[in-house]
Write a protein that holds these residues in place. Structure first.
Motif, PDB file in Angstrom:
ATOM      1  N   ASN A   1       0.523  -1.181  -0.052  1.00 44.90           N
ATOM      2  CA  ASN A   1      -0.014   0.129  -0.016  1.00 44.90           C
ATOM      3  C   ASN A   1       1.068   1.238  -0.057  1.00 44.90           C
ATOM      4  O   ASN A   1       0.546   2.535   0.975  1.00 44.90           O
ATOM      5  CB  ASN A   1      -1.496   0.219   0.674  1.00 44.90           C
ATOM      6  N   ASP A   2       2.120   1.428  -0.718  1.00 48.75           N
ATOM      7  CA  ASP A   2       2.793   2.737  -0.470  1.00 48.75           C
ATOM      8  C   ASP A   2       2.119   3.492  -1.974  1.00 48.75           C
ATOM      9  O   ASP A   2       1.595   3.425  -2.171  1.00 48.75           O
ATOM     10  CB  ASP A   2       3.422   2.055  -1.724  1.00 48.75           C
ATOM     11  N   PRO A   3       2.311   5.152  -0.892  1.00 47.13           N
ATOM     12  CA  PRO A   3       1.560   6.473  -1.401  1.00 47.13           C
ATOM     13  C   PRO A   3       1.780   6.319  -3.221  1.00 47.13           C
ATOM     14  O   PRO A   3       1.052   7.402  -3.839  1.00 47.13           O
ATOM     15  CB  PRO A   3       2.168   6.729  -0.573  1.00 47.13           C
ATOM     16  N   TYR A   4       2.800   5.925  -3.356  1.00 44.57           N
ATOM     17  CA  TYR A   4       3.770   6.253  -4.371  1.00 44.57           C
ATOM     18  C   TYR A   4       3.564   5.531  -6.026  1.00 44.57           C
ATOM     19  O   TYR A   4       3.264   5.548  -7.069  1.00 44.57           O
ATOM     20  CB  TYR A   4       5.251   6.699  -4.803  1.00 44.57           C
ATOM     21  N   GLY A   5       2.409   3.823  -5.116  1.00 42.03           N
ATOM     22  CA  GLY A   5       2.430   2.875  -6.565  1.00 42.03           C
ATOM     23  C   GLY A   5       3.498   1.974  -6.481  1.00 42.03           C
ATOM     24  O   GLY A   5       3.415   1.304  -7.058  1.00 42.03           O
ATOM     25  N   LEU A   6       4.549   2.088  -6.201  1.00 40.81           N
ATOM     26  CA  LEU A   6       5.743   0.977  -5.911  1.00 40.81           C
ATOM     27  C   LEU A   6       5.205   0.098  -4.812  1.00 40.81           C
ATOM     28  O   LEU A   6       4.323  -0.230  -4.162  1.00 40.81           O
ATOM     29  CB  LEU A   6       6.899   1.727  -5.072  1.00 40.81           C
ATOM     30  N   TYR A   7       5.920  -1.151  -4.982  1.00 35.29           N
ATOM     31  CA  TYR A   7       5.715  -2.526  -4.858  1.00 35.29           C
ATOM     32  C   TYR A   7       6.993  -2.436  -3.882  1.00 35.29           C
ATOM     33  O   TYR A   7       6.529  -3.730  -2.688  1.00 35.29           O
ATOM     34  CB  TYR A   7       5.679  -3.669  -5.907  1.00 35.29           C
ATOM     35  N   TYR A   8       7.803  -2.699  -4.150  1.00 34.08           N
ATOM     36  CA  TYR A   8       9.477  -2.562  -3.585  1.00 34.08           C
ATOM     37  C   TYR A   8      10.497  -1.302  -3.829  1.00 34.08           C
ATOM     38  O   TYR A   8      10.885  -0.416  -3.782  1.00 34.08           O
ATOM     39  CB  TYR A   8       9.765  -3.679  -4.324  1.00 34.08           C
ATOM     40  N   ARG A   9      10.925  -1.484  -2.039  1.00 33.78           N
ATOM     41  CA  ARG A   9      11.662  -0.682  -1.292  1.00 33.78           C
ATOM     42  C   ARG A   9      13.222  -1.417  -0.750  1.00 33.78           C
ATOM     43  O   ARG A   9      12.506  -2.858  -0.397  1.00 33.78           O
ATOM     44  CB  ARG A   9      11.306   0.295  -0.598  1.00 33.78           C
ATOM     45  N   VAL A  10      14.031  -0.806  -1.264  1.00 30.82           N
ATOM     46  CA  VAL A  10      15.759  -1.011  -0.601  1.00 30.82           C
ATOM     47  C   VAL A  10      16.019   0.195   0.041  1.00 30.82           C
ATOM     48  O   VAL A  10      16.270   0.606  -0.327  1.00 30.82           O
ATOM     49  CB  VAL A  10      16.870  -1.876  -1.097  1.00 30.82           C
ATOM     50  N   VAL A  11      16.618  -0.433   2.114  1.00 28.25           N
ATOM     51  CA  VAL A  11      17.110   0.518   2.414  1.00 28.25           C
ATOM     52  C   VAL A  11      18.229  -0.028   3.381  1.00 28.25           C
ATOM     53  O   VAL A  11      18.527  -1.326   3.031  1.00 28.25           O
ATOM     54  CB  VAL A  11      15.937   0.578   3.061  1.00 28.25           C
TER      55      VAL A  11
END
Length: 182
Positions: free
Chosen positions: A165-175
């Motif tokens: 449910n990312d506000p930018y519509g992304l499915y993946y994030r690496v931090v």
């Protein structure tokens, strides 16, 4: 243009492409199958991306120890209350909050030669105004230390978040990412 504005612009382009494609496709099919009913080619902004065989850049090949784009792009979607919701298969869900390596092409979100916040794409960008893939072919990356921009593919290692449910519509994030070797 600041990073948040650029990310919103990319998200808007992805959402617009997804909305246009949703009208032409059964939204329950995996996004990797998305093709234009008129042209028979991938709908821009959907699927894992299309690597043009005429590209000067080599396509990414599967490597041992690096999460393959085929896995990340295996997500399907459904329409729910005027939005598109990702449905992640179990192998993708199993990667959530795990340290992984991902190889992709950099799409800077900040000015400068060295980047701390960028998108990785499954295919090289061919147009500075186009999104090369849908959200299943992009990963937002935030690094510990700046990474030198490269037109060639790069490998980063960090903690992957699978986003439903990312506000930018992304499915993946690496931090907490850093450059890595295969």
């Amino acid at each position: 243009m600041n990073t948040e504005s650029l990310l919103r612009l990319v998200a808007a382009a992805v959402c617009a492409a997804l909305s246009a494609g949703a009208a032409a496709l059964d939204a329950t099919k995996p996004s990797a199958d998305a093709t234009s009913p008129v042209l028979g080619s991938p709908i821009p902004g959907q699927g894992p991306g299309f690597h043009d065989p005429r590209s000067a850049f080599k396509p990414i090949v599967a490597r041992e120890g690096v999460v393959p784009w085929q896995l990340l792009s295996s997500v399907s979607t459904k329409n729910e209350k005027n939005r598109i919701v990702p449905i992640f298969p179990q192998p993708v869900q199993a990667l959530n909050n795990r340290t992984v390596k991902i190889e992709g092409f950099m799409m800077p979100l900040e000015p400068g030669e060295k980047q701390r916040h960028f998108l990785l794409s499954s295919v090289p960008t061919t147009c500075s105004f186009c999104v090369p893939a849908g959200p299943e072919g992009l990963v937002e990356v935030r690094t510990r230390t700046p990474v030198k921009y490269s037109l060639e593919s790069v490998i980063v290692e960090g903690r992957l978040s699978v986003l439903s449910n990312d506000p930018y519509g992304l499915y993946y994030r690496v931090v907490d990412a850093q450059p890595a070797q295969p």
